[in-house]
Design a protein around this motif. Structure first.
Motif, mmCIF file in Angstrom:
data_model
loop_
_atom_site.group_PDB
_atom_site.id
_atom_site.type_symbol
_atom_site.label_atom_id
_atom_site.label_comp_id
_atom_site.label_asym_id
_atom_site.label_seq_id
_atom_site.Cartn_x
_atom_site.Cartn_y
_atom_site.Cartn_z
ATOM 1 N N ILE A 14 41.067 31.040 42.666
ATOM 2 C CA ILE A 14 40.428 32.334 42.914
ATOM 3 C C ILE A 14 39.733 32.239 44.272
ATOM 4 N N LEU A 15 40.034 33.196 45.151
ATOM 5 C CA LEU A 15 39.457 33.204 46.489
ATOM 6 C C LEU A 15 38.527 34.395 46.680
ATOM 7 N N GLN A 16 37.367 34.144 47.253
ATOM 8 C CA GLN A 16 36.459 35.217 47.650
ATOM 9 C C GLN A 16 36.970 35.746 48.987
ATOM 10 N N LEU A 17 37.100 37.062 49.122
ATOM 11 C CA LEU A 17 37.647 37.642 50.350
ATOM 12 C C LEU A 17 36.557 37.965 51.360
ATOM 13 N N LYS A 18 36.861 37.713 52.631
ATOM 14 C CA LYS A 18 35.963 38.118 53.720
ATOM 15 C C LYS A 18 36.014 39.634 53.822
ATOM 16 N N SER A 19 34.967 40.222 54.385
ATOM 17 C CA SER A 19 34.916 41.681 54.497
ATOM 18 C C SER A 19 36.035 42.221 55.382
ATOM 19 N N SER A 20 36.448 41.472 56.407
ATOM 20 C CA SER A 20 37.543 41.936 57.273
ATOM 21 C C SER A 20 38.867 41.986 56.504
ATOM 22 N N ASP A 48 31.458 45.833 47.788
ATOM 23 C CA ASP A 48 31.821 45.010 46.633
ATOM 24 C C ASP A 48 32.409 43.681 47.115
ATOM 25 N N SER A 49 32.243 42.662 46.319
ATOM 26 C CA SER A 49 32.835 41.374 46.678
ATOM 27 C C SER A 49 34.165 41.228 45.927
ATOM 28 N N LEU A 50 35.242 41.490 46.638
ATOM 29 C CA LEU A 50 36.574 41.379 46.044
ATOM 30 C C LEU A 50 37.012 39.919 46.017
ATOM 31 N N ARG A 51 37.815 39.619 45.017
ATOM 32 C CA ARG A 51 38.415 38.288 44.931
ATOM 33 C C ARG A 51 39.911 38.445 44.713
ATOM 34 N N ILE A 52 40.646 37.447 45.153
ATOM 35 C CA ILE A 52 42.084 37.416 44.879
ATOM 36 C C ILE A 52 42.342 36.260 43.934
ATOM 37 N N VAL A 53 43.006 36.560 42.836
ATOM 38 C CA VAL A 53 43.403 35.536 41.885
ATOM 39 C C VAL A 53 44.816 35.126 42.274
ATOM 40 N N LYS A 54 44.958 33.875 42.689
ATOM 41 C CA LYS A 54 46.273 33.349 43.079
ATOM 42 C C LYS A 54 46.914 32.762 41.831
ATOM 43 N N CYS A 55 48.169 33.124 41.625
ATOM 44 C CA CYS A 55 48.904 32.661 40.449
ATOM 45 C C CYS A 55 50.185 31.947 40.879
ATOM 46 N N ASP A 57 54.248 31.359 40.958
ATOM 47 C CA ASP A 57 55.335 32.298 41.258
ATOM 48 C C ASP A 57 54.938 33.312 42.328
ATOM 49 N N HIS A 58 54.024 32.937 43.233
ATOM 50 C CA HIS A 58 53.649 33.754 44.396
ATOM 51 C C HIS A 58 53.052 35.106 44.015
ATOM 52 N N LEU A 59 52.292 35.154 42.946
ATOM 53 C CA LEU A 59 51.623 36.388 42.527
ATOM 54 C C LEU A 59 50.167 36.359 42.973
ATOM 55 N N GLU A 60 49.663 37.525 43.398
ATOM 56 C CA GLU A 60 48.263 37.667 43.750
ATOM 57 C C GLU A 60 47.724 38.909 43.042
ATOM 58 N N ILE A 61 46.508 38.792 42.510
ATOM 59 C CA ILE A 61 45.879 39.906 41.800
ATOM 60 C C ILE A 61 44.504 40.135 42.415
ATOM 61 N N ILE A 62 44.223 41.380 42.790
ATOM 62 C CA ILE A 62 42.892 41.726 43.304
ATOM 63 C C ILE A 62 42.000 42.046 42.118
ATOM 64 N N VAL A 63 40.829 41.402 42.088
ATOM 65 C CA VAL A 63 39.842 41.711 41.055
ATOM 66 C C VAL A 63 38.542 42.128 41.730
ATOM 67 N N ASN A 64 37.837 43.074 41.123
ATOM 68 C CA ASN A 64 36.563 43.532 41.678
ATOM 69 C C ASN A 64 35.437 42.618 41.192
ATOM 70 N N SER A 65 34.196 42.953 41.545
ATOM 71 C CA SER A 65 33.057 42.095 41.185
ATOM 72 C C SER A 65 32.851 42.003 39.671
ATOM 73 N N ALA A 66 33.317 43.015 38.929
ATOM 74 C CA ALA A 66 33.210 42.977 37.463
ATOM 75 C C ALA A 66 34.331 42.142 36.842
ATOM 76 N N GLY A 67 35.285 41.697 37.656
ATOM 77 C CA GLY A 67 36.386 40.877 37.157
ATOM 78 C C GLY A 67 37.589 41.672 36.696
ATOM 79 N N GLU A 68 37.558 43.005 36.885
ATOM 80 C CA GLU A 68 38.681 43.845 36.446
ATOM 81 C C GLU A 68 39.825 43.770 37.451
#
Length: 182
Positions: A14-20, A48-55, A57-68
């Motif tokens: 799980i990566l925390q994303l920079k604002s840029s 909001d502090s977005l995160r990317i969940v790396k999975c 098979d090259h999948l990425e999922i954006i999750v918000n601060s609530a984890g949704e």
């Protein structure tokens, strides 16, 4: 894509994303889905502090601060909304409707075949090839899948054979059952 997805085994980090980077992702999402312009600050707030969940098979999922889970993509492709997000804002994707006979196949992860989109109970919205669409079913109110067209709707009607829409995410798959990411 998410047929055999299991959050314990499939998530690699799980990566925390920079604002840029967040700003760039917001721009790409608005470019792909212009109808979300009035709602983007609610879906992906600027502060909001977005995160990317790396999975795997090259999948990425954006999750918000609530984890949704908000959006996902495969191999640097286009960001696609999750069904939960689309159910909250059911107007920003073109809709394709399948007949009643296709429901059980779509819900088991099968791609949507051209005859299922051209039969009497089906309806199609005119879209070009490689468009992200919501799949609805005859007699149902909510979308049951998110997919990407493999042919334009004009070609789907002409050919009427083979896969018309690639099923990327459907009700009760691994992404649907994924719990909020802490």
């Amino acid at each position: 894509m998410f047929k055999k997805f299991d959050e314990k085994e499939s998530i690699s980090g799980i990566l925390q994303l920079k604002s840029s980077v967040q700003k760039a992702i917001r721009g790409k999402i608005l470019e792909s889905y212009p109808y979300l312009e009035n709602y983007i600050d609610v879906i992906i707030p600027k502060k909001d502090s977005l995160r990317i969940v790396k999975c795997h098979d090259h999948l990425e999922i954006i999750v918000n601060s609530a984890g949704e889970q908000q959006f996902f993509r495969h191999r640097e492709g286009q960001w696609m909304p999750t069904l939960r997000l689309f159910h909250k804002y059911p107007f920003f994707l073109p809709m394709q409707q399948v007949d009643k006979g296709a429901i059980r196949f779509v819900l088991s992860g099968a791609n949507i075949m051209c005859p299922g989109l051209t039969s009497p109970g089906a309806k199609m919205t005119d879209v070009p090839k490689d468009t992200v669409v919501a799949i609805l079913a005859e007699g149902k109110d909510h979308a049951l899948a998110i997919g990407k067209t493999t042919l334009s709707t004009e070609d789907i009607a002409k050919v009427n054979k083979g896969v018309g829409v690639e099923n990327c995410h459907y009700l009760n798959d691994g992404l649907w059952q994924m719990k909020p990411v802490k």
